[in-house]
Design a protein around this motif. Structure first.
Motif: not given
Lengths: 240, 107
Positions: A21, A56, A59-60, A63, A67, A228
């Motif tokens: 990833d 950034i 955020q990755f 997720d 996930q 969020d």
């Protein structure tokens, strides 16, 4: 910040996520810089427009961990998702006790419900065992009366039968048959109980599983929602 | 702007661009940032998430200048998602417009 600085900051902030990833993410930003430079932009301007590599990366990472916890349901993965989110800001630390309290409530309720069901099953089992004992007692009693009839002449000091032989034989047959019927009845009762217990236990197991999965999904939802809120807070702070 | 709202809208923008033709990352980012004020870097996490969720696939294609570029191609699931989001968006905008127009008439 130039391209190398941006990429290395991003790379550093992405620690914890899988090599595959990470490679993919870094590739995307490298391509972004390459295309931007081809179009005549300065590295510094491109980096500026992209924003903070740390934000950034967060955020990755969120997720990624959320996930992973969704695809592969395990307590460990959920914990990673929770801790990845704790890294985002301290709103989480203050919400942590609530999360633990909610988990404790859910699990103690499950344990309580489980104990009630298990004790009911054990109680049912004990009732059945006493039925068997009574049935066996009746059957053996029937046989015992016959045996006593035969044994009476030999052990007059121990055995005395006051009723006449005819009644004794009838009584013995009657008691014996009642015993056999009780055994058959108990077996039928056990079969029914077994079937019902199995259904009840399966239903409780499924309900408990649903409850745990529901709670798991709820935590993930909670994590997404909070991410969020934190992202928004950070963006507003950045804007100031 | 509300981040949740913005996220949904960005998803719609990306899906809408890819429904028309395959694009590479920079195209998507520059087209969106031309029209909407955002940190450009936040589009890539969105692209990756949508890709992981199966709404589009990627492939590498040589370019005349420099290294190959990663193109994004929408999947049937992505098109379906695009259809649903577009419908939601238009009914939302219609609703807001109706309210705003009534307000203006009242004044």
């Amino acid at each position: 910040m130039n391209k190398i600085e941006f990429i290395s900051k991003l790379d550093y902030s992405l620690k914890g996520i899988s090599y595959e990833d990470k490679k993919e993410i870094i590739y995307d930003y490298e391509e972004h810089f390459t295309v931007g430079i081809e179009q005549g932009k300065m590295e510094e301007d491109i980096a500026e427009a992209l924003g903070d590599p740390k934000m950034i990366a967060k955020q990755f990472k969120n997720d990624y961990f959320i996930q992973r916890a969704e695809n592969n349901k395990s307590a460990g993965n959920l914990a990673s998702a929770v801790f990845a989110s704790v890294g985002l800001g301290f709103l989480y630390l203050f919400m942590f006790p609530f999360l633990i309290a909610a988990a404790s409530i859910v699990f103690s309720m499950l344990i309580a419900a489980g104990s009630v069901i298990i004790s009911l099953v054990i109680a049912l089992g004990s009732v059945l065992i006493s039925f068997y004992a009574a049935a066996l007692g009746l059957t053996l009693g029937g046989i015992g009366i016959i045996l006593a009839l035969f044994a009476e002449p030999y052990f007059p000091e121990f055995i005395s039968i006051d009723i006449n032989i005819g009644s004794a034989v009838f009584l013995s047959i009657g008691v014996f048959c009642l015993g056999i019927l009780s055994i058959i009845g108990s077996i039928e009762l056990s079969k029914i109980s077994y079937r019902w217990s199995k259904v009840c236990l399966a239903a409780s197991y499924n309900a408990a599983k649903k409850c745990v999965i529901g709670f798991y999904m709820w935590i993930l939802k909670f994590l997404k929602m909070n991410v969020d809120i934190i992202t928004r807070k950070k963006e507003n702070d950045d804007a100031k | 702007m509300n981040i949740q709202f913005k996220k949904g809208v960005l998803e719609l923008c990306v899906l809408s661009m890819l429904a028309k033709r395959n694009c590479y990352g920079y195209e998507l980012v520059s087209e969106i940032s031309k029209n909407i004020l955002i940190s450009e870097g936040t589009i890539y996490p969105l692209l990756k998430r949508l890709k992981d969720e199966g709404y589009f696939t990627t492939y590498l294609q040589e370019s005349q200048e420099g290294p190959p570029r990663k193109y994004y191609e929408i999947t049937p699931a992505g098109l379906q998602m695009y259809g649903g989001l577009t419908e939601e968006w238009f009914s939302f905008v219609d609703g807001v417009n109706r309210i705003i127009k009534e307000e203006i008439q009242d004044e």
